[in-house]
Design an enzyme around this catalytic site. Structure first.
Site, PDB file in Angstrom:
ATOM      1  N   TYR A 161       2.875  34.679 -32.765  1.00 33.92           N
ATOM      2  CA  TYR A 161       2.544  34.358 -31.376  1.00 33.92           C
ATOM      3  C   TYR A 161       3.617  33.489 -30.704  1.00 33.92           C
ATOM      4  O   TYR A 161       3.845  33.605 -29.500  1.00 33.92           O
ATOM      5  CB  TYR A 161       1.217  33.596 -31.303  1.00 33.92           C
TER       6      TYR A 161
ATOM      7  N   ASN B 147       0.855  -1.181   0.000  1.00 28.32           N
ATOM      8  CA  ASN B 147       0.000   0.000   0.000  1.00 28.32           C
ATOM      9  C   ASN B 147       0.894   1.235   0.000  1.00 28.32           C
ATOM     10  O   ASN B 147       1.906   1.273   0.680  1.00 28.32           O
ATOM     11  CB  ASN B 147      -0.875   0.025   1.248  1.00 28.32           C
TER      12      ASN B 147
END
Length: 493
Positions: free
Chosen positions: A279, A197
């Protein structure tokens, strides 16, 4: 050599980077050792009197949580858990990330809320300090219930099982343990669950991804500044006044970086005939800046995670509590890793557009950045490669965290898929590095066509260093060698 003490003091990403980069050894502090021993003793004493079931300690796992296990079988239960959950598939996890997994698992177990033996943590520390890397596979974790499969592979060598890399060679873990005189660990109650876990697969990847992203974010600014000057671009979009009226922190920082990088450029001082830039140049602060802001936010989440207890159940000796909950769920990481993937993909996206502008034969630069286009294809195809890489990254920007598949007979009915988010983010961020390397190759080439004018002293020094690895291209050569060399140069910085 100075050692890093594993303790409950805050572990920053910078500290992690320092430990790994400088190969600093680690050691369990006395405070942490006492906390771990206290928790283990509490659990052992609790088991002597406990009559009601405790998930994962006296019961089976997942949907088998209602199946009771006898005291005589508690150790076997934990052994079986590790063995049965080692179900990894796919490519091997890179060793640098496995090392992070070891460090973060040790850290998480050291707080004294997991019930492990000190000996178990000490063995993991031995693996870390001797550069013994268990073989772990990329596929198998759902990013909830912990990173079960990969963490099982990480911990198999504790049991004399699985394989490890030692001194660059893949070997049986049992053989390496024998070389060091290490006996297999006999897991006590709860230990297998504590080892499996946890979110250390996801968090190790996230740590690596963030450290790499921070570096690439800085390099993206420097390379973009070089491209801007080589393209004969305007500096006015980077003026601080523009950004103070839209004061995103990353945007301000990027504009300041570009301005600093270009300080003293002769090329920049030339009068511009064009009114504004595309841009991909003009919006560098807005695009690169948004990525910086993303990195900063993701960092706050990941640093919280690597300083947390993420196994289950969680043990609180002082409160006489053993609580089965959900700290193993990877949702916090899954979401931010997907966010980071998108942000870093955009750095490559805008970089490829600058590459395209540089080879387009505009503003006095020759088509494809070569003196004799036509006879020479020049830098035509590196842009193709960048476009291909960018396109692949876009396909990996679909958020893994948007998915969930029920598992364990419905007991684990929502999962984060954070592990998949991590492994695809690894691909995207490495892709971004490749695209930035191609931009640098193009920008440095374009700069030579501005001679004898010079860019800034900072960038001239950068290009001079770069030229020791990657030469100017007069006529067509094996471009892949230059592209790889450019990528290797960025990695060397």
């Amino acid at each position: 050599m100075k050692k890093h003490l594993i303790s409950n003091e805050f572990l920053s990403l910078e500290t992690v980077h320092n430990i790994v980069k400088k190969k600093i050894k680690i050691e369990l502090s006395e405070t942490s050792k006492n906390a771990v021993e206290k928790c283990r003793t509490y659990l052992d004493d609790k088991m002597k009197t406990q009559t009601s079931p405790i998930y994962g300690i006296t019961t089976g796992f997942g949907s088998l949580c209602n199946t009771s296990i006898s005291k005589e079988d508690l150790s076997q239960l934990q052994y079986n858990l590790v063995v049965s959950h080692a179900c990894g598939f796919g490519e091997e996890v890179p060793q640098e990330i496995v090392k992070l997994m070891l460090l973060l698992k040790i850290q998480s177990l050291s707080y004294g809320n997991s019930g492990v033996q000190v000996a178990t943590i000490e063995r993991l520390i031995e693996f870390f300090n001797h550069d013994i890397y268990p073989v772990v596979y990329q596929q198998g974790s759902l990013g909830a219930s912990g990173d079960l499969a990969p963490l099982a592979h990480l911990c198999l060598p504790l049991l004399n099982l699985g394989e490890v890399y030692y001194k660059g060679k893949k070997q049986k873990a049992a053989d390496v343990n024998t070389k060091f005189g290490w006996s297999p660990i006999t897991l006590q109650s709860k230990e297998g669950l504590a080892l499996l876990n946890g979110t250390q697969f996801m968090s190790a990847y996230a740590t690596w991804l963030l450290l790499k992203s921070e570096k690439l974010s800085y390099l993206a600014d420097m390379i973009a500044a070089l491209s801007l000057d080589a393209f004969h671009g305007h500096i006015s979009p980077f003026h601080v006044s523009v950004h103070l009226v839209r004061p995103h922190i990353g945007q301000l920082a990027t504009a300041a970086n570009i301005t600093d990088f270009l300080e003293g450029s002769e090329i920049l001082a030339l009068k511009k005939e064009h009114v504004q830039d595309p841009y991909s140049f003009r919006c560098i602060p807005q695009v690169h800046g948004a990525t910086k802001d993303t990195i900063h936010y993701v960092k706050t989440v990941v640093e919280t995670e690597i300083n947390s207890v993420t196994d289950n159940p969680t043990i609180f000796p002082d409160e006489d509590l053993i609580i089965s909950a959900g700290n193993f769920h990877g949702q916090p990481l899954a979401l931010v890793i997907d966010f980071l993937t998108l942000a870093m993909s955009e750095l490559a996206n805008i970089s490829e557009r600058r590459i395209y502008q540089l080879i387009s034969g505009k503003r006095g630069l020759p088509a494809f950045l070569v003196k004799n286009p036509g006879l020479n294809s020049g830098f035509m195809i590196p842009q193709y490669t960048a476009a291909s890489i960018v396109s692949q990254s876009k396909t990996f920007c679909m958020p893994a965290s948007a998915d969930s598949i029920e598992s364990s007979q419905g007991q684990e009915d929502h999962v984060s898929m954070g592990a998949n988010a991590a492994t695809k983010s690894y691909i995207v961020i490495n892709n971004t590095e490749k695209v930035l390397a191609i931009e640098l190759l193009n920008a440095a080439q374009a700069l030579e066509f501005r001679r004898p004018m010079k860019t800034s002293p900072v960038l001239e020094e950068f290009v001079e260093s770069y030229r020791k690895h990657v030469p100017f291209v007069e006529d067509d050569v094996l471009m892949y060698e230059l592209m790889h060399g450019s990528r290797d140069f960025l990695r060397s910085i």
